[in-house]
Design a protein around this motif. Structure first.
Motif, mmCIF file in Angstrom:
data_model
loop_
_atom_site.group_PDB
_atom_site.id
_atom_site.type_symbol
_atom_site.label_atom_id
_atom_site.label_comp_id
_atom_site.label_asym_id
_atom_site.label_seq_id
_atom_site.Cartn_x
_atom_site.Cartn_y
_atom_site.Cartn_z
ATOM 1 N N TRP A 112 2.828 9.924 3.478
ATOM 2 C CA TRP A 112 1.656 9.060 3.637
ATOM 3 C C TRP A 112 2.026 7.584 3.546
ATOM 4 N N SER A 113 3.164 7.258 2.952
ATOM 5 C CA SER A 113 3.572 5.855 2.799
ATOM 6 C C SER A 113 4.108 5.247 4.093
ATOM 7 N N VAL A 114 4.672 6.081 4.953
ATOM 8 C CA VAL A 114 5.380 5.581 6.141
ATOM 9 C C VAL A 114 4.496 4.715 7.049
ATOM 10 N N PRO A 115 3.243 5.096 7.340
ATOM 11 C CA PRO A 115 2.431 4.243 8.222
ATOM 12 C C PRO A 115 2.227 2.834 7.674
ATOM 13 N N PHE A 116 2.031 2.712 6.361
ATOM 14 C CA PHE A 116 1.829 1.382 5.772
ATOM 15 C C PHE A 116 3.089 0.536 5.882
ATOM 16 N N TRP A 117 4.229 1.138 5.586
ATOM 17 C CA TRP A 117 5.494 0.399 5.707
ATOM 18 C C TRP A 117 5.752 -0.015 7.156
ATOM 19 N N THR A 118 5.424 0.865 8.085
ATOM 20 C CA THR A 118 5.680 0.588 9.503
ATOM 21 C C THR A 118 4.820 -0.570 10.002
ATOM 22 N N ILE A 119 3.526 -0.536 9.677
ATOM 23 C CA ILE A 119 2.615 -1.596 10.120
ATOM 24 C C ILE A 119 3.004 -2.933 9.506
ATOM 25 N N GLY A 120 3.291 -2.928 8.204
ATOM 26 C CA GLY A 120 3.671 -4.171 7.535
ATOM 27 C C GLY A 120 4.938 -4.773 8.106
ATOM 28 N N ALA A 121 5.949 -3.921 8.320
ATOM 29 C CA ALA A 121 7.222 -4.417 8.856
ATOM 30 C C ALA A 121 7.083 -4.882 10.301
ATOM 31 N N ALA A 122 6.298 -4.149 11.103
ATOM 32 C CA ALA A 122 6.134 -4.517 12.514
ATOM 33 C C ALA A 122 5.358 -5.818 12.682
ATOM 34 N N SER A 123 4.579 -6.201 11.677
ATOM 35 C CA SER A 123 3.806 -7.446 11.762
ATOM 36 C C SER A 123 4.661 -8.674 11.521
ATOM 37 N N MET A 124 5.791 -8.510 10.858
ATOM 38 C CA MET A 124 6.607 -9.675 10.499
ATOM 39 C C MET A 124 7.184 -10.421 11.705
ATOM 40 N N PRO A 125 7.732 -9.741 12.718
ATOM 41 C CA PRO A 125 8.244 -10.500 13.874
ATOM 42 C C PRO A 125 7.166 -11.319 14.576
ATOM 43 N N LEU A 126 5.909 -10.868 14.497
ATOM 44 C CA LEU A 126 4.832 -11.622 15.148
ATOM 45 C C LEU A 126 4.669 -13.008 14.524
ATOM 46 N N MET A 127 4.977 -13.125 13.229
ATOM 47 C CA MET A 127 4.885 -14.434 12.572
ATOM 48 C C MET A 127 5.871 -15.418 13.195
ATOM 49 N N ALA A 128 7.066 -14.928 13.525
ATOM 50 C CA ALA A 128 8.059 -15.806 14.155
ATOM 51 C C ALA A 128 7.581 -16.285 15.512
ATOM 52 N N PHE A 129 6.960 -15.392 16.265
ATOM 53 C CA PHE A 129 6.448 -15.773 17.580
ATOM 54 C C PHE A 129 5.312 -16.782 17.454
ATOM 55 N N VAL A 130 4.445 -16.602 16.460
ATOM 56 C CA VAL A 130 3.368 -17.567 16.226
ATOM 57 C C VAL A 130 3.959 -18.934 15.904
ATOM 58 N N CYS B 283 0.837 -1.212 0.000
ATOM 59 C CA CYS B 283 0.000 0.000 0.000
ATOM 60 C C CYS B 283 0.867 1.256 0.000
ATOM 61 N N GLY B 284 2.004 1.186 0.686
ATOM 62 C CA GLY B 284 2.899 2.336 0.732
ATOM 63 C C GLY B 284 3.576 2.626 -0.592
ATOM 64 N N PHE B 285 3.535 1.662 -1.526
ATOM 65 C CA PHE B 285 4.127 1.854 -2.859
ATOM 66 C C PHE B 285 3.075 2.125 -3.925
ATOM 67 N N ALA B 286 1.810 2.237 -3.541
ATOM 68 C CA ALA B 286 0.745 2.479 -4.515
ATOM 69 C C ALA B 286 1.012 3.780 -5.266
ATOM 70 N N ASP B 287 0.894 3.717 -6.597
ATOM 71 C CA ASP B 287 1.167 4.905 -7.405
ATOM 72 C C ASP B 287 -0.090 5.479 -8.060
ATOM 73 N N THR C 22 -4.495 1.194 -7.753
ATOM 74 C CA THR C 22 -3.545 0.261 -7.152
ATOM 75 C C THR C 22 -3.659 0.295 -5.627
ATOM 76 N N MET C 23 -3.948 1.471 -5.072
ATOM 77 C CA MET C 23 -4.196 1.536 -3.631
ATOM 78 C C MET C 23 -5.413 0.690 -3.263
ATOM 79 N N CYS C 24 -6.477 0.808 -4.038
ATOM 80 C CA CYS C 24 -7.680 -0.001 -3.767
ATOM 81 C C CYS C 24 -7.369 -1.492 -3.863
ATOM 82 N N LEU C 25 -6.558 -1.888 -4.846
ATOM 83 C CA LEU C 25 -6.197 -3.298 -5.010
ATOM 84 C C LEU C 25 -5.415 -3.802 -3.805
ATOM 85 N N PHE C 26 -4.403 -3.059 -3.376
ATOM 86 C CA PHE C 26 -3.584 -3.501 -2.246
ATOM 87 C C PHE C 26 -4.391 -3.488 -0.945
#
Length: 394
Positions: A155-173, A85-89, A93-97
């Motif tokens: 406007w892209s920063v929040p999407f990148w932050t949320i996506g990246a912060a979710s990745m470590p949770l997968m390891a814990f799961v 979403c943070g790379f939507a141009d 494309t934003m709606c798709l992501f």
């Protein structure tokens, strides 16, 4: 055990932050992609549409799969699509992501609710459910405002932050949660899991009322950010600060929900709460003082924080044998209502007098919802199953 509780809370916090993030950013994204007010609602609706449609499939399917695997796949899709979403141009494309993020959330959130009774001891199930729900409320209170403040840089920063912060949770799961494979070898069809609900008049009334409840609240929430920008000339960072109080209200409501229902009873709590919310939806959009509006919405969302868990408890009590499917259907109903609400909000805001008309529409939806809840008998005594419920369980 405590780590599992924290993990469930954090997963719901990330999903909640991503779900509500677009609303305060709507004026910024509307300008970025050069779309009309009516079209802007699609950026909200795309996410909830994906979640609404695929929750109907994800819930019943996951009942026959390893829930841990489904949760991991859902979180991976959620993380990647949110980063994209943070790379939507462009607007589309934003709606798709956003749609893909909603699909991923449909496979993730129901697994949290379904996993808690498996992972936690019986004495901790109710507490863990409440803490997981508070993850959504905390997302409104702190996740969304933080996202808005980050959006002040880009406007892209929040999407990148949320996506990246979710990745470590997968390891814990992967390392901390056990496999949760189905016990039965037989895998009923998706449709067969919904048959008891389709046949139950009480269930039909309950889900229609639930749809109306979220249609009203979702329509009002969708364009709060737009209204604050237009009426009070607030930049995106200040909008996030105001909306923090909405989330704090929801969090407070979820905390005092059990106390309120003990004191008033479930029925009286829902009647009093929804009546108060109806009044506030009709009145607040006509207020010209920002502090009054902020306090008013804090009270409104605190009341909804009491109403939503109480209503959800009544729905899951309709049929104890298929609570996973009921939870998925409730999630789908909520997101379908929020999708429709985002589109309706854009049309009403642009063509029928701005946010005050949205307030009237939301109040009408909640009034009708309240009537249907009680006319359909959904808020009856949950401790004594009806004959219809007993028959549908067998």
């Amino acid at each position: 055990m405590r780590f599992s509780i924290l993990l469930f809370f954090l997963i719901m916090f990330m999903i909640g932050t991503d779900t509500f993030l677009i609303s305060p950013m709507l004026p910024t994204l509307q300008t970025e992609f050069g779309v009309s007010t009516g079209m802007a609602g699609w950026m909200l609706g795309a996410y909830t549409l994906g979640s609404a449609v695929f929750a109907l499939i994800a819930g019943p399917l996951s009942d026959g799969w390893n829930r841990k695997t489904v949760l991991l796949c859902g979180m991976l899709g959620f993380s990647v699509s949110t980063i994209l979403c943070g790379f939507a141009d462009s607007f589309w494309t934003m709606c798709l992501f956003r749609f893909l993020a909603g699909v991923s959330a449909a496979f993730t959130a129901p697994q949290v609710w379904a996993s808690i009774p498996v992972v936690m001891p019986p004495s901790q199930i109710s507490k863990t459910m409440g803490i997981a729900f508070s993850g959504l409320a905390t997302a409104q209170a702190f996740g969304v405002p933080i996202g808005s403040w980050l959006a002040a840089a880009s406007w892209s920063v929040p999407f990148w932050t949320i996506g990246a912060a979710s990745m470590p949770l997968m390891a814990f799961v992967y390392f901390k949660l056990p496999d949760m494979k189905p016990r039965a070898q037989e895998k009923p069809s998706i449709l067969s899991r919904y048959v008891p609900l389709i046949k139950s008049g009480k269930a039909r009334s309950g889900f229609f009322a639930y749809l109306l409840l979220h249609l009203g609240s979702g329509t009002a929430f969708a364009f709060i950010g737009k209204w604050l920008a237009d009426s009070f000339q607030l930049p995106v960072g200040h909008i996030g600060t105001v909306m923090m109080f909405l989330g704090i209200g929801t969090l407070l409501g979820s905390v005092v929900s059990s106390y309120a229902t003990r004191k008033l009873g479930n029925v009286n709590a829902v009647i009093a709460g929804m009546s108060f919310v109806i009044l506030l939806y009709a009145v607040l959009p006509r207020m010209s003082s920002l502090p009054v509006v902020t306090v008013g919405f804090l009270l409104l969302f605190a009341t909804l924080g009491v109403v939503f868990p109480t209503v959800m408890e009544a729905l899951t009590a309709l049929n104890a044998a298929i609570r996973g499917t009921i939870s998925s259907l409730a999630n789908s109903t909520m997101n379908a209502a929020n999708t429709l609400g985002a589109w309706i909000a854009g049309a009403i805001y642009a063509q029928y007098g701005g946010y005050s008309s949205i307030g009237v529409f939301s109040a009408a939806c909640l009034a009708l919802s309240l009537v249907v809840f009680f006319y359909g008998g959904v808020m009856g005594n949950k401790r004594t199953p009806s004959r219809e419920q007993t028959a549908s369980s067998s």
